[in-house]
Every structure is written in structure tokens, then in C-alpha cells.
Motif scaffolding. Structure first.
Motif, PDB file in Angstrom:
ATOM      1  N   ASP A 192      -7.931   3.980  -4.239  1.00  0.00           N
ATOM      2  CA  ASP A 192      -7.416   3.300  -5.425  1.00  0.00           C
ATOM      3  C   ASP A 192      -6.084   2.609  -5.137  1.00  0.00           C
ATOM      4  O   ASP A 192      -5.807   1.524  -5.671  1.00  0.00           O
ATOM      5  N   ALA A 193      -5.255   3.246  -4.301  1.00  0.00           N
ATOM      6  CA  ALA A 193      -3.981   2.625  -3.933  1.00  0.00           C
ATOM      7  C   ALA A 193      -4.218   1.330  -3.159  1.00  0.00           C
ATOM      8  O   ALA A 193      -3.519   0.329  -3.365  1.00  0.00           O
ATOM      9  N   MET A 194      -5.220   1.340  -2.293  1.00  0.00           N
ATOM     10  CA  MET A 194      -5.509   0.131  -1.530  1.00  0.00           C
ATOM     11  C   MET A 194      -6.044  -0.976  -2.432  1.00  0.00           C
ATOM     12  O   MET A 194      -5.696  -2.155  -2.266  1.00  0.00           O
ATOM     13  N   VAL A 195      -6.897  -0.624  -3.397  1.00  0.00           N
ATOM     14  CA  VAL A 195      -7.400  -1.627  -4.339  1.00  0.00           C
ATOM     15  C   VAL A 195      -6.235  -2.266  -5.098  1.00  0.00           C
ATOM     16  O   VAL A 195      -6.171  -3.492  -5.268  1.00  0.00           O
ATOM     17  N   TYR A 243       0.830  -1.210   0.000  1.00  0.00           N
ATOM     18  CA  TYR A 243       0.000   0.000   0.000  1.00  0.00           C
ATOM     19  C   TYR A 243       0.865   1.261   0.000  1.00  0.00           C
ATOM     20  O   TYR A 243       0.588   2.230  -0.717  1.00  0.00           O
ATOM     21  N   ARG A 244       1.928   1.256   0.780  1.00  0.00           N
ATOM     22  CA  ARG A 244       2.826   2.414   0.819  1.00  0.00           C
ATOM     23  C   ARG A 244       3.411   2.702  -0.567  1.00  0.00           C
ATOM     24  O   ARG A 244       3.491   3.854  -0.993  1.00  0.00           O
ATOM     25  N   GLU A 245       3.805   1.643  -1.264  1.00  0.00           N
ATOM     26  CA  GLU A 245       4.372   1.820  -2.603  1.00  0.00           C
ATOM     27  C   GLU A 245       3.318   2.306  -3.590  1.00  0.00           C
ATOM     28  O   GLU A 245       3.595   3.157  -4.448  1.00  0.00           O
ATOM     29  N   GLU A 246       2.096   1.776  -3.464  1.00  0.00           N
ATOM     30  CA  GLU A 246       1.044   2.191  -4.393  1.00  0.00           C
ATOM     31  C   GLU A 246       0.634   3.640  -4.162  1.00  0.00           C
ATOM     32  O   GLU A 246       0.194   4.326  -5.091  1.00  0.00           O
ATOM     33  N   LEU A 247       0.754   4.133  -2.934  1.00  0.00           N
ATOM     34  CA  LEU A 247       0.419   5.533  -2.659  1.00  0.00           C
ATOM     35  C   LEU A 247       1.338   6.494  -3.405  1.00  0.00           C
ATOM     36  O   LEU A 247       0.961   7.652  -3.664  1.00  0.00           O
ATOM     37  N   ARG A 248       2.563   6.057  -3.722  1.00  0.00           N
ATOM     38  CA  ARG A 248       3.470   6.901  -4.499  1.00  0.00           C
ATOM     39  C   ARG A 248       3.053   6.954  -5.967  1.00  0.00           C
ATOM     40  O   ARG A 248       3.377   7.885  -6.682  1.00  0.00           O
ATOM     41  N   PRO A 304       4.220   8.817   2.341  1.00  0.00           N
ATOM     42  CA  PRO A 304       4.522   8.598   0.918  1.00  0.00           C
ATOM     43  C   PRO A 304       3.699   9.540   0.033  1.00  0.00           C
ATOM     44  O   PRO A 304       2.479   9.389  -0.087  1.00  0.00           O
ATOM     45  N   ALA A 305       4.346  10.530  -0.558  1.00  0.00           N
ATOM     46  CA  ALA A 305       3.644  11.516  -1.386  1.00  0.00           C
ATOM     47  C   ALA A 305       3.427  10.966  -2.791  1.00  0.00           C
ATOM     48  O   ALA A 305       4.253  10.220  -3.323  1.00  0.00           O
ATOM     49  N   TYR A 306       2.312  11.376  -3.390  1.00  0.00           N
ATOM     50  CA  TYR A 306       2.002  10.938  -4.746  1.00  0.00           C
ATOM     51  C   TYR A 306       3.059  11.471  -5.720  1.00  0.00           C
ATOM     52  O   TYR A 306       3.396  12.640  -5.721  1.00  0.00           O
ATOM     53  N   GLY A 307       3.590  10.581  -6.570  1.00  0.00           N
ATOM     54  CA  GLY A 307       4.597  10.957  -7.551  1.00  0.00           C
ATOM     55  C   GLY A 307       6.012  10.957  -7.031  1.00  0.00           C
ATOM     56  O   GLY A 307       6.956  11.166  -7.797  1.00  0.00           O
ATOM     57  N   SER A 308       6.188  10.729  -5.735  1.00  0.00           N
ATOM     58  CA  SER A 308       7.533  10.733  -5.172  1.00  0.00           C
ATOM     59  C   SER A 308       8.192   9.385  -5.410  1.00  0.00           C
ATOM     60  O   SER A 308       7.547   8.384  -5.699  1.00  0.00           O
ATOM     61  N   LEU A 344      -7.062   2.009   7.086  1.00  0.00           N
ATOM     62  CA  LEU A 344      -5.988   2.740   6.408  1.00  0.00           C
ATOM     63  C   LEU A 344      -6.546   3.740   5.403  1.00  0.00           C
ATOM     64  O   LEU A 344      -6.036   4.864   5.274  1.00  0.00           O
ATOM     65  N   VAL A 345      -7.595   3.346   4.683  1.00  0.00           N
ATOM     66  CA  VAL A 345      -8.190   4.258   3.693  1.00  0.00           C
ATOM     67  C   VAL A 345      -8.846   5.446   4.397  1.00  0.00           C
ATOM     68  O   VAL A 345      -8.691   6.598   3.971  1.00  0.00           O
ATOM     69  N   VAL A 346      -9.580   5.196   5.479  1.00  0.00           N
ATOM     70  CA  VAL A 346     -10.252   6.278   6.210  1.00  0.00           C
ATOM     71  C   VAL A 346      -9.231   7.233   6.822  1.00  0.00           C
ATOM     72  O   VAL A 346      -9.412   8.457   6.806  1.00  0.00           O
TER      73      VAL A 346
END
Length: 683
Positions: free
Chosen positions: A254-257, A242-247, A328-332, A315-317
Motif C-alpha cells: 500500500d505504501a508503494m501504491v 516510498y520511505r515516507e509512505e512507509l511511516r 522507517p517504522a510504521y507510525g514513526s 522493494l515490496v518483496v
């Protein structure tokens, strides 16, 4: 759209609130049905089990047998004997006894014993414990015997729940804080694991009510360990992905899915393998082993359900802020770390796979030789890591009456043949005396005293001779016969359950990996780990821990747990390796890539699981301590030696043949992609 997705998360949380509310009254009743009587641990078909069941139906019900021990090193005085007689008379006046207690002095004059038996408590464990405590209050000597041992064991098991839970939670919490380096994130999987443990208690109680499965202190303790250990493992894998998908993905939902799609199949397969492996214990004849199978499976499945539904919803909430301060910032891109330990390990396995494989196999084989040093069968009085009064009394008796049986062998014979049986019993070699006891429902009880100390070679020979001489229809039981039956049945259960576990695990692995070679490698590896872990136990049990024997169920239970849990990590590694092969890598580079990208999270999971089982080492029951030690050591060997070196080097050596006879064994590499050409993510 995003609002609707958040509603899904809140909806899952609301559903779990309902589940917890429904489970609460059931979970609270589990302690009421927990039983730690001898019959709850004995083999279902053994003579001693039949004796225990029939004596419960005799007039007055099951008997509680005690031995009152008066001892003075310099020799008992007349005043000591008078005190003993007065106190024993007080016990007889306060409780209905099956026969008047008679004093039996030792030859050296230092010890006096009285055998006391009462059917007053019957099969009620609470009444039994109250009877034992009342006798202990009335007498100044030591109180031992089977009834006192059972009471002390029951109190130890009853005291495990709190310390076991608190210690496990503390260990997992510390490890999660170190792994996540966040003041908040560690709480989320820990809370979810606690909910899963609560749910598993409710489900286990329901199964007991519906199917009468055995619930003991041992099985519920192991269930708690499994919920927190396996559940935290699944959480580590999911959170890592999940941490990797959040980036890569802007929205947490969507990252959790994406994370669930990526690691969900491996988690489902691994938990299913563990649950099926545990259920193989249903084939065992030993009641304790057979009862542990369903409870352990329930623990794993409840952990799975909670970690794949409640954890993602929380985690999603909570959003990205739950990872603070390492959000983990998006695009980082993740910080470029130094060359990882697992990359270095994988490189050594990749450069010299054959020497690494041979050296690792030789190390495991050498450790397995320690099995030859395992202490003999654990005696009943050696089951405690401390020395309760019942054990102290039995040790006093063993020293004072070295040639006398101090706990009875109980026979159950049909009423019509009691006189004949009694005559044959008295003529049997090794029998000191035999007396007819209660009768009822077509059966008669005969109490036999052997001419040898309890659980000695001489008494064991007497029990076997009695069974041989008396034949069918006459049952020989009692504490020593129970220990003998448990040892014999454990060997039989191993011959049935171990091959069954191997077959079930192989079938699951073949279906998951679509290969025959890879599953064989994984199974061979975990069997080698089991042998090595038992061997290490043989080297330290007696010398380091002071254990006087080995629990009869240790080999089977440790095998089931280590094979099922060890294959767990093999699934995570091989599943990722297969994914790399499907994306174009050859098997050797794919194995190294899988190790590099999953090694850290698998190592963290292995440390957590090993630490949770290590909690059992500090418990006051030798059986639990031995089981916890062997599993913890086995998990560490599996995590840092087998997964890292042996499986990786074997995969490099075999190349695409590791996937034989599946399509990947023949499929040519479709893309000329370097090992670093794909962004690494968690499992």
C-alpha cells in the motif's frame, strides 16, 4: 489480501525474468551492428556523404587510403630510403593496390611519404582494420592517412563499452551508498538500472533492424550514461516517497501504491519530456545526431519502465528490511534534522527575491561570455585525447610538408564529363595535382591533392572553390571535405532542432503545469544554464584539458540534453509547488515549501546525473569528453543555482501570476495554512 498483494510483486518479477530472457539474444547483437565509419557521422545530404556512398559502389568497393611516413630528424640516409622502398614493395606484393606507390621526399630531406590505397577491405570495417594492422607490421615508419585514422577511432570506440559501463556503475554505486547510508538498499536501484541498460540494448538493436537507425559508439555510450543517470534519478525520487509512505502506511504494498500515485505523474512527465526532446534530433541532417535521438530516447524510456515496475516490485518483496539500518517504522516520525541547506537557501531567496534573481542571472550571463573563447573547429587528428600512430604520422607530415596536401580530396563525376571536369579541376587555384581514378556504374573517381595542409584555411578555400567551379552533378568529398560539411551542417541543424526542442518542451510543460508563465520561466532558465555551461567549457577546454578544437555537434547535443534533463528537475519542483498551491498556500510560500521538501532529493539526483556524465570526460575521444563536461557542469548549475535560487525567487516575485492563465492564478487561498502545516514528503 496481503498474500495476494505479495503475489503481484512476485508476478512482476517473473514477467521481468521473461523479458530479460527474450532480450538477451538481441542485446548481444548490438555490437555487431555498431558502425563508426565516416558515413555514419556525416550529414545525410552533404556532397562528402554522396562521395562516400558512391565510392563504395565503384569496382573494388570503398578504398582504404594510407600514408606511410619515414622520418629522421637529421635527414634520411640512403639506407633509410632503401629500407622504405623494400618495405613498400612488400606491402604492394601482399595487397592489391589501386596504383603503384611513389616516394615524395620533403624539401629538407628529413621525411619520405608514400601514398598507399587499396580496395581490398571494401566497406568491411574488420577487413579494413586487418589491412591497416598488416601494413603497420610490415613497415618501420609511421602509418597515417584516413584509413589509419578510421581504424584508430574504431578501436577507441570499441574499447569504450567496458570501461564506460564499469566506471559508470562504480560512480553510481558510491553515490547511492552515501545517499542511502545502507549496505543493501543501494544495490536495488543499481541492479534495476543494469537491467534497463540491457533492455535498451535489445530495443536499439530491434530498431536498427526494423528502421535502419544509425548505431555508433558515441550514441550507445551516451545511451548507457542516460540509463544509469536518469534511471537512478527516478529511483531516488520513488524511494524517497516510498520511505515516507512507509511511516504512514502499515503495508509495503500500500505504501508503494501511494508513492507511485504521488510521484508517478512527475516522473512520467519528466521522462516523456526527455524522450521527446531527444527525438527532436531526428530533424537533424547530421547522421550522428539523428541516430543519437532514438537511442537516447530508448535509454530514457527503458529506464522509466524498469524504475516504475521492476524497482517497486523488488522493494515490496524485500519489505522494510531493505532500508536497514535506518528502517522507517510504521507510525514513526522522521528525526528532526537541523535546518536544511535548502531551507536556508530558500529563505534567502524568499527574503530578497529580486537581488537574488538579478545576481544569479548576471552570474550566468558572465559565464556565458566564455563561449567567445571556445577553440575553433576540432580537426580529425585532434579527436583523440591521446596520440595514436595515425595522428603522430599526420603531425610529422604537417611539419615536413607545410605547403602540400597530404590526404586526397576525392571527386566523383559522371563518366561522360570526366575529361572536362579533370581539366577544370587542374585549373582551379590551390590544386597541386589531379588524377583520374576508378570508374563504374556511370561514375568516375578523381583524386585531387591540394597545395595546402589538410584542414587548413587554404585547403578549405580550395574545396569551396572546387564546389563552386564544378557545380551540380559533381561531388567533392574526402576527409577534409567531410569535416567542412559537418561544420556547415551543424550550424544548419541548430537552426532547425533547437527551436523544435523548445516548442516540444514548452507544450509538455504547459499541459502538465496548466500555465504559460511557469513553463516560460523553466525554459528560459535551462537555456541560460546551457549558455553558461558552454561558456565554462570555453574557459577550460584549451587551457586546462588541452583540447585543440570544439566538436561541431557540441552546441546542438548539449542543448538538447541540458534543456530536456534540466526541465526534468524543474518539473519535480514545480509539480510539488503546484500541489502546495492546491492545498492552500500562496505561490511564494509554496515555492519555498517545495524547495524545502524536494531540494534534498533533487540535489542527490543532480549529483548522480552530473557524475555519470562526468565519466565521459575521462574517455579517450575529445567529442565525448567535451559533451560530458558541458552536460555535467550544466546539471550542477541547474541543480544548485537555477532550481534553488532563480526559479524560487522568480516564483516568489510573481506570486500567483506564475500560474497564469490557469485557474491557480485567480484562485484565492482557501485555507489559512502555514508552510509547516503539512507533513513534508518526497516528490
Amino acid at each position: 489480501m496481503e498474500g495476494r498483494k505479495r503475489i503481484v510483486g512476485w508476478g512482476v518479477l517473473a514477467l521481468w525474468v521473461i523479458v530479460i530472457a527474450l532480450a538477451a539474444p538481441l542485446a548481444g547483437k548490438l555490437g555487431d551492428v555498431q558502425r563508426d565509419r565516416a558515413v555514419d557521422y556525416l550529414p545525410a545530404s552533404a556532397d562528402s556523404t554522396q562521395v562516400a556512398k558512391i565510392t563504395e559502389q565503384l569496382p573494388g568497393g570503398d578504398s582504404t587510403d594510407l600514408v606511410l611516413v619515414y622520418h629522421r630528424d637529421g635527414g634520411l640516409t640512403a639506407a633509410d630510403r632503401a629500407t622504405a622502398a623494400r618495405e613498400v614493395a612488400e606491402v604492394a606484393a601482399g595487397h592489391p593496390l589501386t596504383s603503384p606507390p611513389r616516394p615524395v621526399p620533403s624539401q629538407d630531406g628529413t621525411t619520405l611519404l608514400y601514398a598507399v590505397s587499396s580496395t581490398e577491405p571494401g566497406t568491411d570495417e574488420v577487413a579494413r582494420d586487418a589491412f591497416v594492422h598488416d601494413v603497420r607490421e610490415k613497415v618501420s615508419g609511421e602509418v597515417g592517412g584516413p584509413g589509419a585514422l578510421a581504424t584508430d577511432a574504431s578501436e577507441v570506440y570499441g574499447s569504450l563499452d567496458g570501461p564506460l559501463l564499469y566506471t559508470t556503475v562504480a560512480v553510481v554505486a558510491v553515490l547511492l551508498i552515501v545517499i542511502y547510508r545502507s549496505p543493501f538498499l543501494w544495490l536495488v536501484p543499481l541492479v534495476v538500472a543494469g537491467v534497463a541498460d540491457f533492455l535498451s540494448m535489445a530495443v536499439t538493436y530491434t530498431l536498427h533492424q526494423g528502421f535502419d537507425i544509425s548505431v555508433s559508439g558515441q550514441s550507445t555510450g551516451v545511451m548507457t550514461i542516460l540509463v544509469f543517470g536518469a534511471g537512478t534519478d527516478y529511483a531516488l525520487l520513488l524511494v524517497s516517497r516510498y520511505r515516507e509512505e512507509l511511516r504512514r502506511v502499515p503495508r509495503p504494498y500500500d505504501a508503494m501504491v501511494a508513492a507511485l500515485r504521488g510521484c508517478g505523474p512527475a516522473v512520467l512527465a519528466s521522462s516523456g519530456t526527455v524522450a521527446l526532446g531527444m527525438l527532436c534530433l531526428l530533424a537533424a541532417d547530421m547522421n550522428s545526431s539523428r541516430g543519437m535521438g532514438p537511442t537516447a530516447a530508448v535509454g530514457v524510456l527503458c529506464a522509466l519502465v524498469a524504475m516504475l515496475t521492476l524497482l517497486p516490485a523488488l522493494l515490496v518483496v524485500l519489505g522494510r528490511r531493505v532500508f536497514w539500518p535506518l528502517i522507517p517504522a510504521y507510525g514513526s516520525e522522521p528525526k528532526v534534522a537541523r535546518r536544511s541547506l535548502f531551507a536556508a537557501m530558500g529563505s534567502s531567496a524568499g527574503r530578497r527575491p529580486l537581488p537574488v534573481l538579478l545576481a544569479g542571472a548576471a552570474a550566468l550571463a558572465a559565464l556565458a561570455l566564455g563561449v567567445l573563447n571556445l577553440p575553433g573547429t576540432l580537426k580529425q587528428e585532434d579527436s583523440f585525447s591521446s596520440t595514436p600512430e595515425s595522428v603522430a604520422a599526420m603531425k610529422t607530415l604537417a611539419a615536413a610538408y607545410p605547403q602540400l596536401g597530404t590526404q586526397p580530396i576525392t571527386l566523383i563525376a559522371p563518366d561522360g564529363s570526366t575529361a572536362e571536369v579533370l581539366e577544370r579541376v587542374r585549373a582551379t587555384e590551390g590544386v597541386s595535382r589531379a588524377e583520374r581514378g576508378r570508374s563504374g556504374d556511370g561514375w568516375s573517381e578523381i583524386s585531387v591533392v591540394a597545395a595546402h595542409a589538410p584542414q587548413s584555411a587554404g585547403e578549405t578555400a580550395t574545396i569551396r572553390e572546387l564546389r563552386s567551379a564544378l557545380g551540380e552533378g559533381v561531388y567533392v568529398g574526402g576527409p577534409s571535405a567531410e569535416q567542412l560539411d559537418m561544420a556547415d551542417t551543424s550550424a544548419s541543424d541548430q537552426r532547425i532542432a533547437i527551436p523544435l526542442v523548445l516548442v516540444v518542451v514548452l507544450i509538455v510543460l504547459i499541459a502538465l503545469l496548466r500555465s504559460l508563465v511557469a513553463p516560460l520561466i523553466l525554459v528560459a532558465a535551462v537555456v541560460a544554464v546551457w549558455g553558461a555551461a558552454l561558456g565554462i567549457g570555453g574557459l577550460v577546454f584549451e587551457g586546462l584539458f588541452g583540447f585543440e578544437g570544439t566538436d561541431t555537434g557540441l552546441a546542438l547535443l548539449s542543448f538538447v540534453f541540458l534543456v530536456a534533463l534540466g526541465v526534468d528537475y524543474g518539473i519535480f519542483l514545480m509539480h510539488r509547488m503546484r500541489e502546495e498551491c492546491l492545498n492552500g498556500l500562496e505561490a511564494g510560500p509554496a515555492a519555498l515549501a517545495a524547495l524545502r521538501t524536494t531540494g534534498g532529493v533533487i540535489a542527490s539526483a543532480g549529483l548522480v546525473l552530473a557524475a555519470t556524465f562526468a565519466v565521459l570526460v575521462n574517455m579517450p575521444m575529445v567529442q565525448l569528453a567535451e559533451l560530458g563536461f558541458v552536460i555535467a557542469v550544466g546539471v550542477l548549475l541547474d541543480t544548485f543555482l537555477v532550481r534553488t535560487y532563480l526559479v524560487t525567487s522568480a516564483s516568489v516575485l510573481l506570486g500567483r501570476r506564475v500560474w497564469w492563465p490557469g485557474p491557480l492564478a485567480k484562485k484565492p487561498v482557501s485555507t489559512a495554512r502555514s508552510e509547516s502545516g503539512r507533513r513534508p514528503v518526497g516528490v
